[in-house]
Design a protein around this motif. Structure first.
Motif, PDB file in Angstrom:
ATOM      1  N   PHE A   5       0.835  -1.202   0.000  1.00 48.31           N
ATOM      2  CA  PHE A   5       0.000   0.000   0.000  1.00 48.31           C
ATOM      3  C   PHE A   5       0.872   1.255   0.000  1.00 48.31           C
ATOM      4  O   PHE A   5       2.058   1.227   0.327  1.00 48.31           O
ATOM      5  CB  PHE A   5      -0.920   0.021   1.232  1.00 48.31           C
ATOM      6  CG  PHE A   5      -0.198   0.438   2.486  1.00 48.31           C
ATOM      7  CD1 PHE A   5      -0.359   1.722   2.994  1.00 48.31           C
ATOM      8  CD2 PHE A   5       0.663  -0.430   3.134  1.00 48.31           C
ATOM      9  CE1 PHE A   5       0.323   2.122   4.126  1.00 48.31           C
ATOM     10  CE2 PHE A   5       1.347  -0.045   4.270  1.00 48.31           C
ATOM     11  CZ  PHE A   5       1.176   1.244   4.774  1.00 48.31           C
ATOM     12  N   SER A   6       0.240   2.357  -0.359  1.00 43.91           N
ATOM     13  CA  SER A   6       0.844   3.681  -0.229  1.00 43.91           C
ATOM     14  C   SER A   6      -0.249   4.673   0.134  1.00 43.91           C
ATOM     15  O   SER A   6      -1.323   4.661  -0.475  1.00 43.91           O
ATOM     16  CB  SER A   6       1.524   4.116  -1.531  1.00 43.91           C
ATOM     17  OG  SER A   6       1.885   5.497  -1.495  1.00 43.91           O
ATOM     18  N   VAL A   7       0.013   5.511   1.126  1.00 44.32           N
ATOM     19  CA  VAL A   7      -0.882   6.631   1.416  1.00 44.32           C
ATOM     20  C   VAL A   7      -0.487   7.744   0.453  1.00 44.32           C
ATOM     21  O   VAL A   7       0.505   8.433   0.653  1.00 44.32           O
ATOM     22  CB  VAL A   7      -0.771   7.088   2.881  1.00 44.32           C
ATOM     23  CG1 VAL A   7      -1.740   8.244   3.151  1.00 44.32           C
ATOM     24  CG2 VAL A   7      -1.048   5.931   3.830  1.00 44.32           C
ATOM     25  N   ASN A  15      -7.547  13.201   0.334  1.00 43.55           N
ATOM     26  CA  ASN A  15      -7.153  11.879   0.815  1.00 43.55           C
ATOM     27  C   ASN A  15      -7.263  10.834  -0.275  1.00 43.55           C
ATOM     28  O   ASN A  15      -8.235  10.821  -1.038  1.00 43.55           O
ATOM     29  CB  ASN A  15      -8.052  11.476   1.997  1.00 43.55           C
ATOM     30  CG  ASN A  15      -7.923  12.423   3.162  1.00 43.55           C
ATOM     31  OD1 ASN A  15      -7.061  12.250   4.005  1.00 43.55           O
ATOM     32  ND2 ASN A  15      -8.770  13.446   3.201  1.00 43.55           N
ATOM     33  N   ALA A  16      -6.264   9.974  -0.356  1.00 48.25           N
ATOM     34  CA  ALA A  16      -6.272   8.866  -1.306  1.00 48.25           C
ATOM     35  C   ALA A  16      -5.261   7.827  -0.834  1.00 48.25           C
ATOM     36  O   ALA A  16      -4.147   8.171  -0.430  1.00 48.25           O
ATOM     37  CB  ALA A  16      -5.920   9.340  -2.712  1.00 48.25           C
ATOM     38  N   ILE A  17      -5.660   6.555  -0.877  1.00 44.76           N
ATOM     39  CA  ILE A  17      -4.780   5.455  -0.464  1.00 44.76           C
ATOM     40  C   ILE A  17      -4.825   4.383  -1.534  1.00 44.76           C
ATOM     41  O   ILE A  17      -5.895   4.037  -2.047  1.00 44.76           O
ATOM     42  CB  ILE A  17      -5.234   4.873   0.892  1.00 44.76           C
ATOM     43  CG1 ILE A  17      -5.163   5.943   1.989  1.00 44.76           C
ATOM     44  CG2 ILE A  17      -4.375   3.663   1.285  1.00 44.76           C
ATOM     45  CD1 ILE A  17      -5.782   5.511   3.302  1.00 44.76           C
ATOM     46  N   ALA A  30     -10.511   9.451  -3.605  1.00 44.69           N
ATOM     47  CA  ALA A  30      -9.752  10.262  -4.556  1.00 44.69           C
ATOM     48  C   ALA A  30     -10.128  11.714  -4.282  1.00 44.69           C
ATOM     49  O   ALA A  30     -10.922  12.312  -4.994  1.00 44.69           O
ATOM     50  CB  ALA A  30     -10.080   9.869  -5.992  1.00 44.69           C
ATOM     51  N   GLY A  31      -9.568  12.251  -3.213  1.00 41.66           N
ATOM     52  CA  GLY A  31      -9.960  13.566  -2.730  1.00 41.66           C
ATOM     53  C   GLY A  31      -9.119  14.717  -3.225  1.00 41.66           C
ATOM     54  O   GLY A  31      -9.145  15.801  -2.640  1.00 41.66           O
ATOM     55  N   LEU A  32      -8.373  14.482  -4.283  1.00 40.52           N
ATOM     56  CA  LEU A  32      -7.593  15.525  -4.933  1.00 40.52           C
ATOM     57  C   LEU A  32      -8.053  15.614  -6.386  1.00 40.52           C
ATOM     58  O   LEU A  32      -8.831  14.788  -6.850  1.00 40.52           O
ATOM     59  CB  LEU A  32      -6.088  15.224  -4.885  1.00 40.52           C
ATOM     60  CG  LEU A  32      -5.404  15.099  -3.519  1.00 40.52           C
ATOM     61  CD1 LEU A  32      -5.564  13.708  -2.954  1.00 40.52           C
ATOM     62  CD2 LEU A  32      -3.928  15.455  -3.635  1.00 40.52           C
ATOM     63  N   SER A  33      -7.549  16.588  -7.111  1.00 38.03           N
ATOM     64  CA  SER A  33      -7.873  16.670  -8.535  1.00 38.03           C
ATOM     65  C   SER A  33      -7.307  15.453  -9.256  1.00 38.03           C
ATOM     66  O   SER A  33      -6.361  14.809  -8.771  1.00 38.03           O
ATOM     67  CB  SER A  33      -7.282  17.943  -9.139  1.00 38.03           C
ATOM     68  OG  SER A  33      -5.864  17.865  -9.186  1.00 38.03           O
ATOM     69  N   GLY A  34      -7.882  15.145 -10.411  1.00 35.43           N
ATOM     70  CA  GLY A  34      -7.376  14.021 -11.189  1.00 35.43           C
ATOM     71  C   GLY A  34      -5.894  14.180 -11.498  1.00 35.43           C
ATOM     72  O   GLY A  34      -5.126  13.216 -11.413  1.00 35.43           O
ATOM     73  N   LYS A  35      -5.483  15.390 -11.851  1.00 35.76           N
ATOM     74  CA  LYS A  35      -4.077  15.647 -12.185  1.00 35.76           C
ATOM     75  C   LYS A  35      -3.163  15.382 -11.001  1.00 35.76           C
ATOM     76  O   LYS A  35      -2.096  14.754 -11.143  1.00 35.76           O
ATOM     77  CB  LYS A  35      -3.911  17.088 -12.661  1.00 35.76           C
ATOM     78  CG  LYS A  35      -2.495  17.450 -13.078  1.00 35.76           C
ATOM     79  CD  LYS A  35      -2.408  18.880 -13.592  1.00 35.76           C
ATOM     80  CE  LYS A  35      -0.984  19.236 -14.013  1.00 35.76           C
ATOM     81  NZ  LYS A  35      -0.892  20.640 -14.508  1.00 35.76           N
ATOM     82  N   LYS A  36      -3.558  15.831  -9.814  1.00 34.28           N
ATOM     83  CA  LYS A  36      -2.714  15.631  -8.637  1.00 34.28           C
ATOM     84  C   LYS A  36      -2.609  14.151  -8.269  1.00 34.28           C
ATOM     85  O   LYS A  36      -1.546  13.676  -7.856  1.00 34.28           O
ATOM     86  CB  LYS A  36      -3.245  16.447  -7.463  1.00 34.28           C
ATOM     87  CG  LYS A  36      -2.976  17.942  -7.590  1.00 34.28           C
ATOM     88  CD  LYS A  36      -3.416  18.704  -6.351  1.00 34.28           C
ATOM     89  CE  LYS A  36      -3.094  20.184  -6.481  1.00 34.28           C
ATOM     90  NZ  LYS A  36      -3.541  20.951  -5.285  1.00 34.28           N
ATOM     91  N   ALA A 256       0.580  15.925   0.477  1.00 34.89           N
ATOM     92  CA  ALA A 256       1.013  16.092  -0.918  1.00 34.89           C
ATOM     93  C   ALA A 256       2.019  15.059  -1.391  1.00 34.89           C
ATOM     94  O   ALA A 256       2.149  14.833  -2.603  1.00 34.89           O
ATOM     95  CB  ALA A 256       1.601  17.491  -1.118  1.00 34.89           C
ATOM     96  N   THR A 257       2.737  14.422  -0.476  1.00 30.48           N
ATOM     97  CA  THR A 257       3.797  13.481  -0.848  1.00 30.48           C
ATOM     98  C   THR A 257       3.421  12.065  -0.437  1.00 30.48           C
ATOM     99  O   THR A 257       3.216  11.800   0.754  1.00 30.48           O
ATOM    100  CB  THR A 257       5.123  13.865  -0.179  1.00 30.48           C
ATOM    101  OG1 THR A 257       5.454  15.217  -0.522  1.00 30.48           O
ATOM    102  CG2 THR A 257       6.241  12.941  -0.632  1.00 30.48           C
ATOM    103  N   PRO A 258       3.312  11.142  -1.390  1.00 33.46           N
ATOM    104  CA  PRO A 258       2.938   9.764  -1.054  1.00 33.46           C
ATOM    105  C   PRO A 258       3.987   9.082  -0.177  1.00 33.46           C
ATOM    106  O   PRO A 258       5.181   9.364  -0.281  1.00 33.46           O
ATOM    107  CB  PRO A 258       2.840   9.083  -2.430  1.00 33.46           C
ATOM    108  CG  PRO A 258       2.662  10.187  -3.411  1.00 33.46           C
ATOM    109  CD  PRO A 258       3.435  11.346  -2.847  1.00 33.46           C
ATOM    110  N   THR A 259       3.528   8.168   0.679  1.00 33.34           N
ATOM    111  CA  THR A 259       4.458   7.292   1.375  1.00 33.34           C
ATOM    112  C   THR A 259       5.008   6.264   0.392  1.00 33.34           C
ATOM    113  O   THR A 259       4.376   5.970  -0.635  1.00 33.34           O
ATOM    114  CB  THR A 259       3.765   6.563   2.533  1.00 33.34           C
ATOM    115  OG1 THR A 259       2.718   5.723   2.015  1.00 33.34           O
ATOM    116  CG2 THR A 259       3.164   7.550   3.520  1.00 33.34           C
TER     117      THR A 259
END
Length: 264
Positions: A5-7, A15-17, A30-36, A256-259
């Protein structure tokens, strides 16, 4: 045959995991824009085209902002309970009927080689729910956006090897902060968000003797800090007899930065 997994993003801004096995790739919220979100996937060298579906926890914008965009762009099925579908339909745009699926609270669905169990939480949404993921004897528990952690929630998430767990705010920062009282009352209430102290106390009840990794999630930008959340949960768990750093390891998440893609 591992569960990974990755947060991708965690916090009040979105939020997205991402959860995967060798046979399945799922996105939770998928709580950010599609691009992000596409940029987040680039960090872990995964393409959204590889996804098998999107699981939705609840209809708040920091969890569904990019759901419709991604579903249409990559022809992805969306899974949510009936009340959440009703609440978010006008927010995510038109979704073809063949991409709409129901996943009700308390239900367990099998996606290929991955078993996913949903469970209800206490939050001011239509019917909020979160998930546990099990594969190959390993278990990932994801739970944020709840005002408190009930005995039922503790029982469902118990025995997990890894937790993505809400540690939303420091109570003193929130009480003395700039938010109007009605917002503070909402956050502190039973349908709001779990504080750092309450996260530590709940985890102390959930954890067992086996090693566990804990990712502290959904931190408030205004009423918390990574160091403070980690220190508070660390101290609370140590007071309850857990060896943090050995038996239990704590990890940060970021808006903003994935784990890094990690094995559960």
């Amino acid at each position: 045959m591992s569960l990974r997994f990755s947060v991708l993003a965690s916090g009040s801004t979105g939020n997205a995991i991402y959860v995967e096995t060798n046979g399945q790739k799922l996105l939770i919220d998928a709580g950010l824009s599609g691009k992000k979100i596409e940029q987040c996937f680039q960090h872990i060298y995964i393409s959204p085209r590889e996804l098998n579906g999107i699981l939705v926890t609840h209809e708040h914008s920091d969890h569904i902002k990019g759901v419709g965009i991604l579903a249409r762009r990559y022809n992805l099925p969306i899974y949510a309970n009936a009340k959440t579908w009703n609440a978010m339909e006008h927010l995510i745009g038109e979704i073809p009927v063949e991409q709409r699926f129901h996943f009700e609270v308390g239900e367990t669905k099998t996606f290929g080689d991955l078993d996913v169990e949903s469970f209800g939480v206490s939050h001011d949404a239509a019917e909020p729910m979160f998930f546990t993921f099990q594969h190959g004897g390993r278990k990932l528990a994801v739970m944020t956006d709840t005002g408190y952690v009930s005995e039922r929630m503790k029982g469902i998430t118990k025995e997990a090897n890894t937790f993505v767990f809400e540690s939303n705010h420091d109570m003193d920062m929130l009480r003395m902060g700039k938010y109007p009282w009605n917002i503070k009352r909402r956050i502190l209430g039973d349908e709001g968000h779990v504080s750092n102290v309450d996260a530590g106390l709940a985890l102390a009840d959930i954890l067992t003797d086996k090693p566990a990794n804990i990712y502290l999630a959904h931190l408030s930008l205004d009423n918390n800090m990574k160091e403070l959340a980690r220190m508070t949960v660390h101290q609370t768990l140590e007071e309850k007899g857990y060896e943090v750093g050995k038996q239990v390891k704590l990890f940060d998440t970021d808006p903003a930065t994935p784990t890094a893609l990690a094995v559960v």
